[in-house]
Write a protein that holds these residues in place. Structure first.
Motif, PDB file in Angstrom:
ATOM      1  N   GLN A  25       0.832  -1.191   0.000  1.00 16.82           N
ATOM      2  CA  GLN A  25       0.000   0.000   0.000  1.00 16.82           C
ATOM      3  C   GLN A  25       0.873   1.250   0.000  1.00 16.82           C
ATOM      4  N   GLU A  26       0.340   2.306  -0.579  1.00 15.66           N
ATOM      5  CA  GLU A  26       1.055   3.570  -0.532  1.00 15.66           C
ATOM      6  C   GLU A  26       0.064   4.715  -0.497  1.00 15.66           C
ATOM      7  N   SER A  27       0.527   5.861  -0.013  1.00 20.58           N
ATOM      8  CA  SER A  27      -0.308   7.043   0.097  1.00 20.58           C
ATOM      9  C   SER A  27      -0.655   7.589  -1.287  1.00 20.58           C
ATOM     10  N   SER A  28      -1.891   7.955  -1.481  1.00 17.10           N
ATOM     11  CA  SER A  28      -2.312   8.530  -2.758  1.00 17.10           C
ATOM     12  C   SER A  28      -1.932   9.999  -2.861  1.00 17.10           C
ATOM     13  N   THR A  29      -1.486  10.592  -1.759  1.00 20.13           N
ATOM     14  CA  THR A  29      -1.142  12.021  -1.782  1.00 20.13           C
ATOM     15  C   THR A  29       0.349  12.284  -1.703  1.00 20.13           C
ATOM     16  N   THR A  30       1.128  11.335  -1.125  1.00 20.30           N
ATOM     17  CA  THR A  30       2.584  11.529  -1.049  1.00 20.30           C
ATOM     18  C   THR A  30       3.358  10.471  -1.808  1.00 20.30           C
TER      19      THR A  30
END
Length: 497
Positions: A25-30
């Motif tokens: 998973q990863e941040s959609s904003t950073t």
């Protein structure tokens, strides 16, 4: 008696997803990865949806017209029809039965009474009033002596329970359900000898670093240090609190409008918790049978011996008769039920159009000067107090933590911006609560009076209409009043966005 619920399998699936996918998973904003020590160590557990707690049925939210459906024969005019919207929530399929409440008392006795522990009052204060069946001019000793404890009435609704006792039962149920979830998932050990001051409570588990059941091989770990940690709310494992339903929730759930609507149009507004305005079912398999437990007329609780009305003279088992379209039993008769609201003559007419409710009192846990929580008291409670009042102009929605009297039909209370600085001596309609430390508007009905909804075995059909309402002091009980619990639904219902 009851349908099985699914409180654990979704949780287990969630944990499996977490173990398999935590590095993907990863941040959609950073763009930073979640659950990565190198990239911030922000731990995010994938979430499926809220599991359904034991005994509960999911009630989808919606808009409906709350209030009287028929002529107000009591001339109370205390429930003017009003369109409101109810958020999704869960509600007990059945009324709380005698065996349910006996399980509660058994736990209280084991924790607070056995081994000569000095807290017998906790157990004794929870006992239902078995003398509620007595009347001055009728023989009811069989019910007094047998109804609550005899196996013959094991699955009949518990009565003689006050509003205060019902809310305490809901608090206890929350802790036992969450304790079982954590124990089944091996995050805590089962504590076979819980102490009065250290037994498991959800709030204590979440807010204290240590608690009585600490010695366990907990599976969750901090990403950075790999140390074991308690489950937190962010993990999505613990369930929200069981509670009494609000009056609006109860009425919405009782009407069960899913069966007589087309798209966004309600074809026919129900008078009772079933379609039509008749008391007998039109189902061809059971044609002509009554759909609830009630008193047909003066002195007629059951009909003649060979042709009974509804088959029951007093209460009936909690899964008797036909469930409504939400799958809820006995939302019309059997026993009336406590709800969460404080009673006011004006009903919901002046309250919010979304989740209307009267009774908000905002509490916070007490803290020491250094900011840490006070220790639990002698029976395991975390000390609490009212949130401090504020005159901060940025808080425009309310000014005090005691909001029960807001728009109570007399003066708008001091929670409004316009009346925030009213001197309590300037109006005879304002009273000053020294124990609360603020003024509130006066009502002819006290704040310790709660709403009762639904009909019962001793009522005529008028009270079976979900829009009608009655009231009783919160520390009183009766042979015709029981209760069921509710739980808030977090997030959207599966399949909706």
């Amino acid at each position: 008696m009851r349908k099985s619920s699914r409180p654990l399998w979704l949780i287990i699936i969630t944990l499996c997803i977490f173990s398999a996918c935590k590095n993907n998973q990863e941040s959609s904003t950073t763009g930073w990865k979640y659950n990565s020590v190198k990239e911030g160590a922000f731990e995010v557990v994938p979430y499926v949806e809220q599991a359904t707690g034991p005994g509960l049925v999911l009630i989808p939210g919606g808009t409906f017209t709350m209030g009287n459906m028929d002529q107000d024969v009591m001339f109370d005019y205390n429930n003017t029809p009003k369109q409101v919207t109810i958020a999704p929530f869960y509600m007990d399929e059945c009324e709380i039965s005698n065996i349910d409440y006996l399980e509660y008392l058994n736990w209280l006795k084991r924790v607070f009474v056995e081994d000569n522990r000095p807290y017998k009052g906790v157990y004794e204060n929870a006992l239902p009033d078995e003398n509620c069946w007595r009347v001055p001019d009728g023989y009811m000793e069989d019910m007094v002596q047998n109804y609550f404890r005899s196996p013959a009435y094991r699955y009949y609704p518990v009565v003689g329970v006050s509003w205060l006792q019902a809310t305490q039962y809901a608090e206890w149920r929350t802790d036992r359900v969450n304790e079982k979830i954590l124990a089944d998932l091996k995050f805590i050990d089962w504590n076979e000898r819980p102490s009065p001051e250290g037994h498991f409570t959800t709030d204590a588990y979440l807010n204290y670093a240590t608690y009585e059941s600490e010695n366990t091989d907990r599976r969750l770990q901090y990403i950075t240090t790999k140390e074991y940690r308690n489950v937190t709310m962010e993990d999505g494992i613990l369930l929200p609190k069981y509670r009494l339903p609000t009056e609006a929730e109860w009425e919405y759930a009782a009407l069960g409008l899913v069966g007589n609507s087309s798209g966004e149009r309600v074809i026919e507004r129900n008078k009772y918790p079933w379609n039509g305005r008749a008391l007998r079912t039109e189902d061809k398999r059971y044609y002509g049978e009554f759909q609830m437990n009630f008193k047909r007329g003066k002195g007629d609780y059951t009909g003649v011996a060979t042709l009974p009305n509804d088959g029951m003279m007093l209460t009936a088992p909690v899964t008797s008769y036909f469930p409504n379209d939400f799958g809820l039993y006995n939302m019309a008769g059997n026993v009336a039920e406590w709800v969460l609201d404080v009673y006011r003559q004006g009903g919901t007419a002046e309250l919010s159009q979304y989740n209307p409710f009267r009774g908000n009192v905002y509490m916070q846990m007490k803290r020491k000067p250094d900011g840490t929580l006070l220790e639990r008291d002698s029976i395991g409670r975390i000390p609490t107090e009212l949130e401090p009042d504020t005159k901060n102009e940025r808080r425009s929605n309310y000014r005090t933590s005691y909001n029960i009297n807001y728009k109570d039909g007399d003066l708008a209370s001091l929670m409004t911006v316009d009346n925030a600085n009213v001197d309590p001596n300037e109006s005879s309609k304002l009273m000053y609560r020294k124990d609360m430390g603020h003024a509130y508007s006066y009502s002819l009905i006290g704040d310790d009076v709660r709403v009762v909804k639904g009909g019962s075995w001793r009522d005529i059909p008028y009270w079976a209409q979900p829009g009608n309402r009655r009231f009783l002091a919160e520390d009183e009980s009766a042979d015709w009043i029981g209760f069921r619990c509710a739980m808030s639904r977090l997030g959207a219902i599966s399949g909706r966005r």
